[in-house]
Scaffold this motif. Structure first.
Motif, PDB file in Angstrom:
ATOM      1  N   SER A  53       0.622  -1.190   0.105  1.00  0.00           N
ATOM      2  CA  SER A  53       0.081  -0.064  -0.043  1.00  0.00           C
ATOM      3  C   SER A  53       0.858   1.188  -0.054  1.00  0.00           C
ATOM      4  O   SER A  53       1.536   1.474   1.017  1.00  0.00           O
ATOM      5  CB  SER A  53      -0.864   0.027   1.199  1.00  0.00           C
ATOM      6  OG  SER A  53      -1.620   1.196   1.351  1.00  0.00           O
ATOM      7  N   GLY A 101      -7.826   5.332   1.241  1.00  0.00           N
ATOM      8  CA  GLY A 101      -8.971   4.682   1.086  1.00  0.00           C
ATOM      9  C   GLY A 101      -9.940   4.650   2.607  1.00  0.00           C
ATOM     10  O   GLY A 101     -10.970   4.780   2.555  1.00  0.00           O
ATOM     11  N   ARG A 102      -9.091   4.720   3.894  1.00  0.00           N
ATOM     12  CA  ARG A 102      -9.869   4.711   4.956  1.00  0.00           C
ATOM     13  C   ARG A 102     -10.665   5.855   5.302  1.00  0.00           C
ATOM     14  O   ARG A 102     -11.745   5.998   5.724  1.00  0.00           O
ATOM     15  CB  ARG A 102      -8.967   4.674   6.231  1.00  0.00           C
ATOM     16  CG  ARG A 102      -8.114   5.467   6.477  1.00  0.00           C
ATOM     17  CD  ARG A 102      -6.716   5.079   7.309  1.00  0.00           C
ATOM     18  NE  ARG A 102      -6.037   4.212   6.729  1.00  0.00           N
ATOM     19  CZ  ARG A 102      -4.881   3.639   7.201  1.00  0.00           C
ATOM     20  NH1 ARG A 102      -4.751   3.738   8.457  1.00  0.00           N
ATOM     21  NH2 ARG A 102      -4.138   2.537   6.685  1.00  0.00           N
ATOM     22  N   GLU A 105     -13.804   5.202   3.620  1.00  0.00           N
ATOM     23  CA  GLU A 105     -14.579   4.550   4.500  1.00  0.00           C
ATOM     24  C   GLU A 105     -15.235   5.211   5.667  1.00  0.00           C
ATOM     25  O   GLU A 105     -16.435   4.979   5.839  1.00  0.00           O
ATOM     26  CB  GLU A 105     -13.810   3.355   4.917  1.00  0.00           C
ATOM     27  CG  GLU A 105     -13.257   2.337   4.185  1.00  0.00           C
ATOM     28  CD  GLU A 105     -11.966   1.598   4.550  1.00  0.00           C
ATOM     29  OE1 GLU A 105     -11.489   1.814   5.684  1.00  0.00           O
ATOM     30  OE2 GLU A 105     -11.533   0.904   3.803  1.00  0.00           O
ATOM     31  N   PHE A 125     -11.658  -5.500   5.682  1.00  0.00           N
ATOM     32  CA  PHE A 125     -10.144  -5.458   5.907  1.00  0.00           C
ATOM     33  C   PHE A 125     -10.329  -4.400   7.372  1.00  0.00           C
ATOM     34  O   PHE A 125     -11.184  -3.908   7.895  1.00  0.00           O
ATOM     35  CB  PHE A 125      -9.472  -4.366   4.980  1.00  0.00           C
ATOM     36  CG  PHE A 125      -8.142  -4.350   5.213  1.00  0.00           C
ATOM     37  CD1 PHE A 125      -7.272  -5.222   5.158  1.00  0.00           C
ATOM     38  CD2 PHE A 125      -7.538  -2.846   5.588  1.00  0.00           C
ATOM     39  CE1 PHE A 125      -5.965  -5.006   5.406  1.00  0.00           C
ATOM     40  CE2 PHE A 125      -6.013  -2.502   5.707  1.00  0.00           C
ATOM     41  CZ  PHE A 125      -5.466  -3.632   5.721  1.00  0.00           C
ATOM     42  N   THR A 127      -9.192  -1.703   8.586  1.00  0.00           N
ATOM     43  CA  THR A 127      -9.514  -0.010   8.784  1.00  0.00           C
ATOM     44  C   THR A 127     -11.223  -0.294   8.344  1.00  0.00           C
ATOM     45  O   THR A 127     -11.843   0.740   8.881  1.00  0.00           O
ATOM     46  CB  THR A 127      -8.860   0.754   7.786  1.00  0.00           C
ATOM     47  OG1 THR A 127      -9.148   0.194   6.230  1.00  0.00           O
ATOM     48  CG2 THR A 127      -7.537   0.974   7.978  1.00  0.00           C
ATOM     49  N   THR A 128     -11.654  -0.947   7.510  1.00  0.00           N
ATOM     50  CA  THR A 128     -13.015  -1.117   7.189  1.00  0.00           C
ATOM     51  C   THR A 128     -13.574  -1.459   8.362  1.00  0.00           C
ATOM     52  O   THR A 128     -14.858  -0.973   8.694  1.00  0.00           O
ATOM     53  CB  THR A 128     -13.131  -1.947   5.942  1.00  0.00           C
ATOM     54  OG1 THR A 128     -12.106  -2.137   5.143  1.00  0.00           O
ATOM     55  CG2 THR A 128     -14.483  -1.657   5.325  1.00  0.00           C
ATOM     56  N   THR A 183     -14.962  -7.231  -0.864  1.00  0.00           N
ATOM     57  CA  THR A 183     -13.447  -6.754  -1.007  1.00  0.00           C
ATOM     58  C   THR A 183     -12.950  -7.478  -2.117  1.00  0.00           C
ATOM     59  O   THR A 183     -12.785  -8.491  -2.024  1.00  0.00           O
ATOM     60  CB  THR A 183     -12.906  -6.883   0.442  1.00  0.00           C
ATOM     61  OG1 THR A 183     -13.733  -6.195   1.418  1.00  0.00           O
ATOM     62  CG2 THR A 183     -11.431  -6.173   0.222  1.00  0.00           C
ATOM     63  N   ASN A 187      -8.039  -9.073   0.887  1.00  0.00           N
ATOM     64  CA  ASN A 187      -7.067  -8.933   1.364  1.00  0.00           C
ATOM     65  C   ASN A 187      -6.805  -9.630   2.563  1.00  0.00           C
ATOM     66  O   ASN A 187      -5.943 -10.475   2.638  1.00  0.00           O
ATOM     67  CB  ASN A 187      -6.769  -7.385   1.817  1.00  0.00           C
ATOM     68  CG  ASN A 187      -5.293  -7.203   2.350  1.00  0.00           C
ATOM     69  OD1 ASN A 187      -4.404  -8.029   2.515  1.00  0.00           O
ATOM     70  ND2 ASN A 187      -5.090  -5.852   2.781  1.00  0.00           N
ATOM     71  N   ASP A 216     -15.208  -2.776  -2.145  1.00  0.00           N
ATOM     72  CA  ASP A 216     -13.899  -2.235  -1.610  1.00  0.00           C
ATOM     73  C   ASP A 216     -13.095  -2.560  -2.712  1.00  0.00           C
ATOM     74  O   ASP A 216     -12.397  -3.824  -2.889  1.00  0.00           O
ATOM     75  CB  ASP A 216     -13.499  -2.758  -0.569  1.00  0.00           C
ATOM     76  CG  ASP A 216     -12.441  -2.502   0.054  1.00  0.00           C
ATOM     77  OD1 ASP A 216     -11.403  -1.904  -0.570  1.00  0.00           O
ATOM     78  OD2 ASP A 216     -11.970  -2.708   1.411  1.00  0.00           O
ATOM     79  N   CYS A 218      -9.790  -1.803  -3.886  1.00  0.00           N
ATOM     80  CA  CYS A 218      -8.379  -1.589  -3.887  1.00  0.00           C
ATOM     81  C   CYS A 218      -7.468  -2.257  -4.818  1.00  0.00           C
ATOM     82  O   CYS A 218      -6.705  -1.688  -5.513  1.00  0.00           O
ATOM     83  CB  CYS A 218      -7.739  -1.948  -2.349  1.00  0.00           C
ATOM     84  SG  CYS A 218      -8.423  -0.993  -1.027  1.00  0.00           S
ATOM     85  N   ARG A 219      -8.115  -3.397  -4.964  1.00  0.00           N
ATOM     86  CA  ARG A 219      -6.939  -4.325  -5.713  1.00  0.00           C
ATOM     87  C   ARG A 219      -7.990  -4.708  -7.216  1.00  0.00           C
ATOM     88  O   ARG A 219      -8.075  -6.080  -7.495  1.00  0.00           O
ATOM     89  CB  ARG A 219      -6.473  -5.480  -5.167  1.00  0.00           C
ATOM     90  CG  ARG A 219      -5.503  -5.151  -4.120  1.00  0.00           C
ATOM     91  CD  ARG A 219      -4.799  -5.991  -3.184  1.00  0.00           C
ATOM     92  NE  ARG A 219      -4.156  -5.279  -1.994  1.00  0.00           N
ATOM     93  CZ  ARG A 219      -4.321  -4.765  -1.093  1.00  0.00           C
ATOM     94  NH1 ARG A 219      -5.701  -4.868  -0.804  1.00  0.00           N
ATOM     95  NH2 ARG A 219      -3.523  -4.282  -0.210  1.00  0.00           N
ATOM     96  N   SER A 256      -8.582   2.644  -2.559  1.00  0.00           N
ATOM     97  CA  SER A 256      -7.323   3.214  -1.822  1.00  0.00           C
ATOM     98  C   SER A 256      -6.475   2.834  -3.109  1.00  0.00           C
ATOM     99  O   SER A 256      -6.011   2.170  -3.717  1.00  0.00           O
ATOM    100  CB  SER A 256      -6.804   2.307  -0.843  1.00  0.00           C
ATOM    101  OG  SER A 256      -5.212   2.678  -0.459  1.00  0.00           O
ATOM    102  N   LYS A 258      -3.578   3.602  -3.243  1.00  0.00           N
ATOM    103  CA  LYS A 258      -2.003   3.383  -3.062  1.00  0.00           C
ATOM    104  C   LYS A 258      -1.939   1.706  -3.448  1.00  0.00           C
ATOM    105  O   LYS A 258      -0.926   1.243  -3.282  1.00  0.00           O
ATOM    106  CB  LYS A 258      -2.154   3.618  -1.488  1.00  0.00           C
ATOM    107  CG  LYS A 258      -2.271   5.019  -0.830  1.00  0.00           C
ATOM    108  CD  LYS A 258      -2.255   4.907   0.524  1.00  0.00           C
ATOM    109  CE  LYS A 258      -0.897   4.975   1.060  1.00  0.00           C
ATOM    110  NZ  LYS A 258      -0.791   4.978   2.573  1.00  0.00           N
TER     111      LYS A 258
HETATM  112  C1  PLP Z   1      -8.955  -4.250   1.364  1.00  0.00           C
HETATM  113  C2  PLP Z   1      -8.590  -2.773   1.808  1.00  0.00           C
HETATM  114  N1  PLP Z   1      -9.508  -1.926   2.209  1.00  0.00           N
HETATM  115  C3  PLP Z   1      -9.040  -0.594   2.756  1.00  0.00           C
HETATM  116  C4  PLP Z   1      -7.887  -0.266   2.838  1.00  0.00           C
HETATM  117  C5  PLP Z   1      -7.538   0.880   3.493  1.00  0.00           C
HETATM  118  O1  PLP Z   1      -6.908   1.813   2.538  1.00  0.00           O
HETATM  119  P1  PLP Z   1      -5.975   2.795   3.006  1.00  0.00           P
HETATM  120  O2  PLP Z   1      -4.591   2.275   3.630  1.00  0.00           O
HETATM  121  O3  PLP Z   1      -5.568   3.663   1.909  1.00  0.00           O
HETATM  122  O4  PLP Z   1      -6.585   3.666   3.945  1.00  0.00           O
HETATM  123  C6  PLP Z   1      -6.750  -1.380   2.711  1.00  0.00           C
HETATM  124  C7  PLP Z   1      -5.608  -0.991   2.878  1.00  0.00           C
HETATM  125  O5  PLP Z   1      -4.359  -1.751   2.935  1.00  0.00           O
HETATM  126  C8  PLP Z   1      -7.171  -2.644   1.860  1.00  0.00           C
HETATM  127  O6  PLP Z   1      -6.046  -3.693   1.868  1.00  0.00           O
END
Ligand code: PLP
Length: 486
Positions: A53, A101-102, A105, A125, A127-128, A183, A187, A216, A218-219, A256, A258
């Motif tokens: 990330s 990302g957070r 969220e 995840f 933070t979620t 998601t 992750n 979600d 991210c990937r 995210s 990132k």
């Molecule tokens: C599946 C998933 N959701 C949300 C996030 C949160 O993203 P961020 O780190 O940009 O806040 C991550 C971060 O690793 C994640 O892997």
């Protein structure tokens, strides 16, 4: 004969030195960090697999685009380019930039959820889950049963259990379920993909109860590529086309940038709902910034606009998925237990199977991460009882469903020889696994405790080999002053 070797589809223009340390230095650093690798300064890490990330290497095109970054407070053309790039792939009406990302969220859950609500996900995840619980809602994980068996091979282990989703909605009533999340890839569940069939089935269940589906995302590009490789009917489609179809089944997403935005910072929240978008933008202004920058610099918006497209390039995705599997397959071949099949962005070692003599309450994933750092200066992260377990009122640990060690691969950063070094180090640790000791918590924060937790190494005799897991889950851990942990 065509050449079969899959190469890094880039050459290196700028280099960044990495530095080796001695074992004695690492011992001192680890002790000072309370055995928590988050607390070891990055300059003392040789190969950093803590996270994928924000650790991406940007391309020449991204750096060039950053020079075009327009830093106007309102109405920047960089935002227009960013919004167009997002809409072209994700297809949602409203695109709300956030610093990561957070933040997306937090805004989503604040606007959509209240105390007593229930939010299902294949696996939230960290933070979620934390953002969901922070507004008083319950975060429920509904992975398919295969996802909880690390050695079990399944093409779409990230899928949600749709029968359990339907049952949950029936039981609590649709009014208490403001949204369902998926998601992609999953992750916390091993970087495993979700099939298009599953996305469709989850959407159908949601639609029956008029519940919106959020992804979600991210990937998303890695997930799209797995669909292309593994799901019948998608072999001839481009990852971009598959990604568009994935999002066409959803009502919105959090992202995210990132990760598959190939950027170092940034994120966004998307929705098709005009009224929600207005509330979300109002909240955005309060904490992130005006809706045309959302906490980001104009140059970051430019880097993301280019990165989202580069992440969908097929030769990049092929290299990405194959090089991650290379690490997993080389250690699995020697008997190291990993989550099978290898994930998209990371390899997950089954720390419970690797260290059966360390009970979950003594954090086998954290112990293994510490050992790998001591051995070779490699940083990894526990995804297990520290991250997702909960101590009860007496301080006894309730283990997470799995104790994994994640080796996340930063995008376009390391070469094959770096990965060969990691393979060798893991196999060294594997040889003397019986000598690795468990840990006891000496400090934990009330939320997201894994970031700042501190530990003490247990004496060898307190973790006898072959200790039964049933007994061991009752092991007490110190929790000075911690109330209401996650
Ligand atoms: C599946 C998933 N959701 C949300 C996030 C949160 O993203 P961020 O780190 O940009 O806040 C991550 C971060 O690793 C994640 O892997």
């Amino acid at each position: 004969m065509p050449i079969k070797t899959i190469i890094e589809p880039f050459r290196i223009k700028t280099v960044e030195s990495i530095r080796a340390t001695t074992r004695e230095q690492r011992e001192r650093l680890l002790e000072a960090a309370g055995y928590n690798l988050f607390l070891v300064p990055a300059e003392y890490i040789l190969i950093d697999l803590l996270t994928d990330s924000g650790t991406n290497a940007m391309s020449t095109e991204q750096w060039a685009a950053m020079m075009r970054g327009d830093e106007s407070y309102a109405g920047s053309p960089s935002f227009t380019r960013f919004r167009e790039a997002v809409q072209e792939i994700f297809g949602f009406r409203h695109v709300i930039p956030t610093h990561q990302g957070r933040a997306a969220e937090r805004i989503l859950f604040t606007v959509m959820c209240k105390k007593g609500d229930v939010v299902p996900n294949n696996t939230h995840f960290d933070t979620t889950r934390a953002n969901c619980e922070f507004v008083g809602a319950e975060a429920v994980d509904l992975p398919i049963p295969e996802a909880l068996e690390p050695a079990r091979v399944h093409p779409f282990k990230g899928n949600m259990d749709t029968a359990r989703l339907a049952e949950l909605i029936e039981r609590v009533g649709p009014k208490r379920v403001p949204l369902v999340m998926l998601t992609v890839t999953n992750n916390s569940g091993g970087g495993q993909p979700v099939s298009m069939e599953n996305i469709r089935a989850v959407k159908e269940t949601c639609a029956r109860h008029r519940i919106p589906l959020y992804i979600d995302a991210c990937r998303f590009a890695e997930n799209a590529y797995f669909i292309k490789l593994r799901e019948p009917g998608y072999a001839d489609r481009t990852p971009r086309d598959i990604a568009r179809e994935m999002f066409s089944h959803a009502d919105g997403c959090t992202m995210s940038a990132k990760k598959d935005g190939l950027a170092n910072i940034g994120g966004f929240l998307c929705t098709n709902d005009d009224s929600l978008a207005q509330q979300e933008k109002d909240l955005l202004i309060l904490t992130e910034g005006f809706p045309t920058y959302g906490g980001l610099a104009g140059r970051d918006l430019e880097a993301i606009a280019v990165g989202l497209n580069e992440a969908l390039e097929e030769d990049y995705l092929n290299y990405r998925i194959v090089s991650t599997a290379y690490l997993g397959n080389h250690i699995a071949r020697e008997g190291v237990p990993i989550v099978q099949p290898p994930g998209g962005h990371a390899i997950y070692i089954d720390a419970r199977a690797f260290l059966p003599h360390i009970p979950p309450a003594n954090f086998p994933g954290v112990a293994l991460a510490a050992e790998l750092y001591l051995e070779a200066g490699i940083r990894s992260v526990e995804i297990g009882t520290l991250m997702f377990g909960r101590p009860d009122a007496d301080g006894a640990e309730h283990p997470a469903p799995m104790d994994l060690l994640r080796l996340a691969i930063p995008r376009r950063v390391y070469t094959q020889s770096h990965v060969d070094y990691v393979v060798e180090a893991i196999l060294e640790v594997w040889k003397r696994r019986a000598d690795i000791r468990g840990l006891e918590l000496t400090y934990q924060a009330p939320f997201l405790r894994h970031f700042t937790a501190r530990f003490r190494l247990l004496a060898a005799s307190t973790a006898p080999h072959g200790a039964s897991r049933e007994n061991s889950t009752r092991t007490r851990s110190a929790r000075p002053g911690a109330e209401g942990t996650r």
